[in-house]
Design a protein around this motif. Structure first.
Motif, short mmCIF file in Angstrom:
data_model
loop_
_atom_site.label_atom_id
_atom_site.label_comp_id
_atom_site.label_asym_id
_atom_site.label_seq_id
_atom_site.Cartn_x
_atom_site.Cartn_y
_atom_site.Cartn_z
N LEU A 66 -3.80 3.78 12.26
CA LEU A 66 -4.67 4.28 13.31
C LEU A 66 -5.53 3.14 13.83
N PHE A 67 -5.80 3.15 15.15
CA PHE A 67 -6.65 2.16 15.79
C PHE A 67 -7.66 2.90 16.66
N ALA A 68 -8.94 2.69 16.39
CA ALA A 68 -9.97 3.41 17.14
C ALA A 68 -11.19 2.53 17.30
N THR A 69 -11.91 2.72 18.39
CA THR A 69 -13.23 2.12 18.48
C THR A 69 -14.18 2.94 17.60
N PHE A 70 -15.33 2.34 17.29
CA PHE A 70 -16.32 3.05 16.49
C PHE A 70 -16.70 4.36 17.16
N VAL A 71 -16.91 4.31 18.47
CA VAL A 71 -17.29 5.51 19.20
C VAL A 71 -16.18 6.56 19.15
N GLU A 72 -14.94 6.12 19.33
CA GLU A 72 -13.82 7.06 19.28
C GLU A 72 -13.72 7.71 17.90
N LEU A 73 -14.03 6.95 16.85
CA LEU A 73 -13.96 7.50 15.51
C LEU A 73 -15.03 8.57 15.31
N THR A 74 -16.23 8.33 15.80
CA THR A 74 -17.27 9.36 15.67
C THR A 74 -16.90 10.59 16.49
N ALA A 79 0.82 -1.21 0.00
CA ALA A 79 0.00 0.00 0.00
C ALA A 79 0.85 1.26 0.00
N GLY A 80 1.97 1.23 0.73
CA GLY A 80 2.84 2.39 0.75
C GLY A 80 2.17 3.62 1.32
N ALA A 81 2.93 4.49 1.90
CA ALA A 81 2.35 5.74 2.40
C ALA A 81 1.95 6.60 1.22
N ARG A 82 0.84 7.28 1.36
CA ARG A 82 0.39 8.18 0.30
C ARG A 82 -0.03 9.49 0.91
N ARG A 83 -0.03 10.50 0.15
CA ARG A 83 -0.38 11.82 0.65
C ARG A 83 -1.63 12.31 -0.06
N VAL A 137 -20.00 7.47 9.62
CA VAL A 137 -18.83 6.58 9.54
C VAL A 137 -18.78 5.88 8.20
N SER A 138 -19.93 5.51 7.66
CA SER A 138 -19.95 4.89 6.35
C SER A 138 -19.36 5.83 5.30
N THR A 139 -19.76 7.09 5.35
CA THR A 139 -19.23 8.07 4.39
C THR A 139 -17.74 8.30 4.61
N LEU A 140 -17.34 8.38 5.87
CA LEU A 140 -15.92 8.56 6.17
C LEU A 140 -15.08 7.41 5.62
N LEU A 141 -15.49 6.19 5.89
CA LEU A 141 -14.73 5.04 5.42
C LEU A 141 -14.76 4.92 3.90
N THR A 142 -15.86 5.34 3.30
CA THR A 142 -15.91 5.35 1.83
C THR A 142 -14.87 6.32 1.27
N ARG A 143 -14.77 7.50 1.86
CA ARG A 143 -13.77 8.47 1.41
C ARG A 143 -12.35 7.94 1.63
N LEU A 144 -12.13 7.29 2.75
CA LEU A 144 -10.80 6.75 3.01
C LEU A 144 -10.49 5.61 2.04
N ARG A 145 -11.46 4.79 1.76
CA ARG A 145 -11.25 3.72 0.79
C ARG A 145 -10.90 4.29 -0.57
N GLU A 146 -11.58 5.36 -0.97
CA GLU A 146 -11.28 6.00 -2.25
C GLU A 146 -9.88 6.58 -2.27
N ALA A 147 -9.37 6.96 -1.09
CA ALA A 147 -8.02 7.50 -0.99
C ALA A 147 -6.97 6.41 -0.92
N GLY A 148 -7.39 5.15 -0.94
CA GLY A 148 -6.44 4.04 -0.92
C GLY A 148 -6.11 3.52 0.46
N ALA A 173 -6.99 14.26 7.42
CA ALA A 173 -6.01 13.74 8.36
C ALA A 173 -5.84 12.23 8.23
N LEU A 174 -6.93 11.52 8.01
CA LEU A 174 -6.86 10.06 7.99
C LEU A 174 -6.50 9.50 6.62
N SER A 175 -6.57 10.30 5.58
CA SER A 175 -6.25 9.81 4.23
C SER A 175 -4.78 9.50 4.06
N ASP A 176 -3.94 9.98 4.96
CA ASP A 176 -2.51 9.69 4.88
C ASP A 176 -2.14 8.36 5.51
#
Length: 365
Positions: A133-141, A88-92, A178-189, A155-158
């Motif tokens: 990053l490691f978070a509980t669902f509640v911590e992520l919200t 996966a490599g680090a990405r910016r 959270v669904s939208t957040l994870l979708t955006r992160l998935r799109e960022a790789g 911040a999390l896309s990196d």
């Protein structure tokens, strides 16, 4: 939000439900019910790593049950997933990598409470290259609430890997967020890993019936390869049920230990309503053992859900609990244990019982 129904947690004494001043011993310096810490956003982000209880776990330290082949299979699947993270490599930002990683965008550990899902998720985090990053669902919200959605995505896309523990959906708003957040992160790789007590496609069943809500869940479930982990709660394999509660004098004696807190259960239950759940962990700063007087059975769902969050933070930090009153297997009223949030309550009971055992063994230690 004040605790308006003291009877719902079994309180029958006093007009205000407060304990008498005589029990506020000068030798007990810590009272959780007096704490409302300020937690800046950078601390919220910086602390999103596996909690102390799982700081040193690994795939090798996980002990699959011999009669549950799915547990050993889950370890193999996670090792394979970890191997793909080096690609996966680090990405910016939103820039694409030269080499796309293989394998699923995410992996989802499904199983009941106490089968080691958090252990395995933390093992994956420890194995993976950073940033991660490691978070509980509640911590992520809570993080999204602190940073704002767009800044959180930036911040999390990196990160190469984002691990979300106990993916439980309390309301449609959090689900969409959270669904939208994870979708955006998935799109960022960003690669994703999560745990839950229910298969992704089944989350929300029995709680909400709206078509839009289920559609949101199904869309998210498509991002994950699901891995089922069967088995019984390891915390209670071959062990007795919840230990008997302590007498008030025993609790007060334990509360004299350095770093001990001492609160009446009603005081603490009321105080939690005035503290944002993102601060519950900070409330425990410097606390080595939590001592509670007069634990009562809870039937009010708002009170119960706050106690679930507190139980998670106590368990994460491996803080023993010593309490008088009802034992923790009687903490939640039967209707709560049969309702839509029953898995949360069962997990909280499982964890509090484990912490109560540790508290009962303090003198022996």
């Amino acid at each position: 939000m004040p605790l308006t129904d003291l009877a719902s947690i079994g309180w029958t004494g006093g007009i205000t439900g407060r304990r008498t001043p005589a029990l506020y011993d000068a030798d007990v310096p810590i009272q959780l019910s007096d704490r409302n810490p300020s937690v800046p956003a950078d601390r919220l982000l910086g602390e999103l790593v596996p909690p102390p209880r799982f700081a040193d776990v690994s795939f090798d330290s996980y002990r699959p049950a011999s009669d549950q082949p799915s547990q050993a299979q889950a370890v193999d699947r996670l090792r394979e997933f970890a191997d793909t993270l080096d690609q996966a490599g680090a990405r910016r930002g939103w820039f694409k990598r030269d080499k796309a990683p293989t394998g699923p965008a995410g992996i989802y550990l499904d199983g009941g409470y106490g089968v080691g899902k958090t252990h395995l998720l933390a093992s994956l985090w420890h194995t993976a290259p950073g940033p991660k990053l490691f978070a509980t669902f509640v911590e992520l919200t809570h993080l999204v609430g602190a940073l704002g959605f767009h800044d959180a995505v930036a911040a999390l896309s990196d990160f190469r890997l984002v691990c979300v523990d106990e993916f439980e959906l309390d309301d449609p708003g959090d689900t969409v967020l959270v669904s939208t957040l994870l979708t955006r992160l998935r799109e960022a790789g960003v690669r994703l890993a999560a745990t839950s007590n229910t298969l992704p496609g089944k989350l929300g069943e029995g709680r909400f019936a709206t078509e839009d809500f289920m559609r949101e869940i199904q869309g998210l479930s498509d991002s994950f390869a699901s891995v089922r982990i069967d088995g019984e709660d390891y915390r209670h394999r071959g062990l007795p049920e919840a230990p008997a509660s302590q007498s008030l004098e025993e609790v007060k004696t334990r509360a004299q230990r350095p770093g001990a807190s001492f609160d009446h259960f009603v005081d603490l239950s009321r105080h939690l309503a005035d503290v944002h759940p993102s601060k519950y962990g900070a409330m425990l700063d410097g606390v080595r053992v939590v001592c509670l007087e007069d634990v009562r059975t809870v039937s009010d769902q708002a009170v119960a859900l706050r106690l679930v969050v507190l139980a998670d933070r106590l368990y994460d930090r491996d803080v023993p609990v010593v309490a008088s009153g009802v034992s923790f297997d009687e903490l939640f009223a039967p209707p709560l244990l049969e309702g839509g949030y029953r898995k949360k309550y069962h997990r909280a009971v499982s964890r509090l019982v484990a912490l109560a055992r540790e508290g009962a063994g303090l003198d022996e230690a």
